[in-house]
Design an enzyme around this catalytic site. Structure first.
Site, PDB file in Angstrom:
ATOM      1  N   ARG A  23     -10.753  35.070 -77.270  1.00  0.00           N
ATOM      2  CA  ARG A  23     -11.648  36.230 -77.122  1.00  0.00           C
ATOM      3  C   ARG A  23     -12.502  36.396 -78.375  1.00  0.00           C
ATOM      4  NH1 ARG A  23     -10.547  42.704 -76.005  1.00  0.00           N
ATOM      5  NH2 ARG A  23     -11.896  42.835 -74.184  1.00  0.00           N
ATOM      6  N   TYR A  44     -10.493  41.881 -86.367  1.00  0.00           N
ATOM      7  CA  TYR A  44      -9.153  41.609 -86.892  1.00  0.00           C
ATOM      8  C   TYR A  44      -9.146  40.294 -87.683  1.00  0.00           C
ATOM      9  CZ  TYR A  44      -7.785  45.654 -84.204  1.00  0.00           C
ATOM     10  OH  TYR A  44      -7.692  46.945 -83.736  1.00  0.00           O
TER      11      TYR A  44
END
Ligand code: PHB
Length: 348
Positions: A226, A179
């Site tokens: 993350r 992303y």
């Protein structure tokens, strides 16, 4: 020897065990991209995990990439999440929110005024996304201008503040799964020149500036990150993942984060992609805080990796322990209670 049921303090957050529920997109948001009553029940059912990482939630309308995913930018969304955090806390659990910008993994039909998605690049991803017409190819993005980056960082800062207002114990910055943040990190996508392209230091700049802003706003002890160094999902690997993620973790180390969450191998796929070795322990050695690992863990492997000190926490997003219900895969992305909150418990 550390076990899954030992408590742990991660930054400012005290956990009663080391079992983490991984963030999972389920596309159940109600009108206004609000977490509704069904989602309250869903997380309440799962509150015995030491920590829940609530599903990826868009930080702004431009950050959305799939139909019916929740946001954390409007007052209605804050109020909806408040019901979730109240329910989880009442059940004795802890919950953080994953802050998400999808970048180019979106479709004009999901974005304000039919806008093009934004990214580090204007190259389209070889990927599809889920819209009201089902799965469709993602739209061609527009490369963000350098002078738009401060506004983007401001969106992350405000989203983190909103998450705390909604009662979350902290946030996780989604720097994984190809992303937006990873679209800047990787040279397989980022084709920019200027301060946010080229060298590893330049490609990592966006993530580090987001973290500066978020940790200043809510505290590093309530902030996790993350990463997914070997996940291809919607983009090829970086040309030198070990150097790139080695640099990133070295720069994350001094922040004093609540935790670092690393996906081993291909997200949702194999832990050991053929011909793609990666030294996760080399990263671990440079990071002083809580180390969370994820991807395809069995109960046995989780116990083993905690016992030998390879991890402090294990995140699970798949069945992993006692005989569990059969996954209803066609109920993952959207729908109602069926395949969401109606799985019977072991006792039931
Ligand atoms: C997905 O919707 O497929 C999805 C969402 C977030 C992720 C990975 C996959 O991090």
């Amino acid at each position: 020897m550390t076990t899954l049921f030992d408590p742990i303090q991660i930054g400012d957050i005290a956990l009663s065990n080391r079992i983490v529920m991984a963030p999972l997109t389920r596309n159940r948001a109600i009108a206004g991209n609000v977490a509704g009553p069904l989602t309250v029940e869903y997380y309440r059912q799962r509150a015995t995990a030491g920590l829940i990482i609530a599903e990826a939630s868009q930080i702004s309308p431009m950050a959305q990439g799939y139909l019916d995913t929740p946001g954390i930018y409007s007052p209605e969304q804050i109020a909806g999440w408040r019901q979730v955090t109240n329910a989880v806390h009442a059940a004795g659990g802890k919950i953080v929110l994953q802050l998400w910008h999808v970048g180019r993994i979106s479709h004009t039909s999901l974005l304000p005024d039919g806008a093009a998605p934004v990214s580090s690049t204007d190259k389209v991803a070889n990927a599809s996304t889920f819209t009201k017409d089902g799965f469709v190819p993602v739209s061609t993005p527009r490369a963000l201008r350098d002078d738009e980056i401060p506004g983007l960082i401001e969106d992350y800062r405000r989203a983190a503040r909103n998450a705390i207002e909604a009662g979350f114990d902290g946030v996780e910055i989604h720097g994984a799964n190809t992303y937006l943040i990873e679209q800047f990190l990787r040279d397989s996508v980022n084709d920019r020149s200027g301060p946010y392209g080229g060298s590893i230091a330049n490609r990592a700049r966006l993530l580090l500036e987001v973290l500066e802003a978020v940790t200043k706003e809510i505290g590093a002890g309530r902030t996790g990150v993350r990463l997914s160094p070997m996940t291809t999902f919607t983009a090829p690997l970086d040309s030198d993942p070990q150097a790139l993620y080695g640099y990133v973790v070295e720069k994350l180390a001094p922040f004093g984060l609540a935790y670092l969450h690393v996906i081993e191998g291909e997200t949702g796929g194999t832990r050991t992609p053929e011909g793609k070795a990666f030294d996760y322990e080399a990263l671990h050695r440079t990071f002083p805080g809580a180390w969370m690992l994820n991807n395809g863990y069995s109960r046995e492997l989780a116990i083993e990796n905690l016992a030998v000190g390879k991890a402090d926490l294990i995140a699970f997003g798949r069945p992993y322990n006692l005989p569990l219900n059969e996954l209803q895969a066609d109920k993952l992305y959207g729908g109602g209670a069926e395949g969401y909150t109606d799985y019977p418990t072991l006792a039931a």
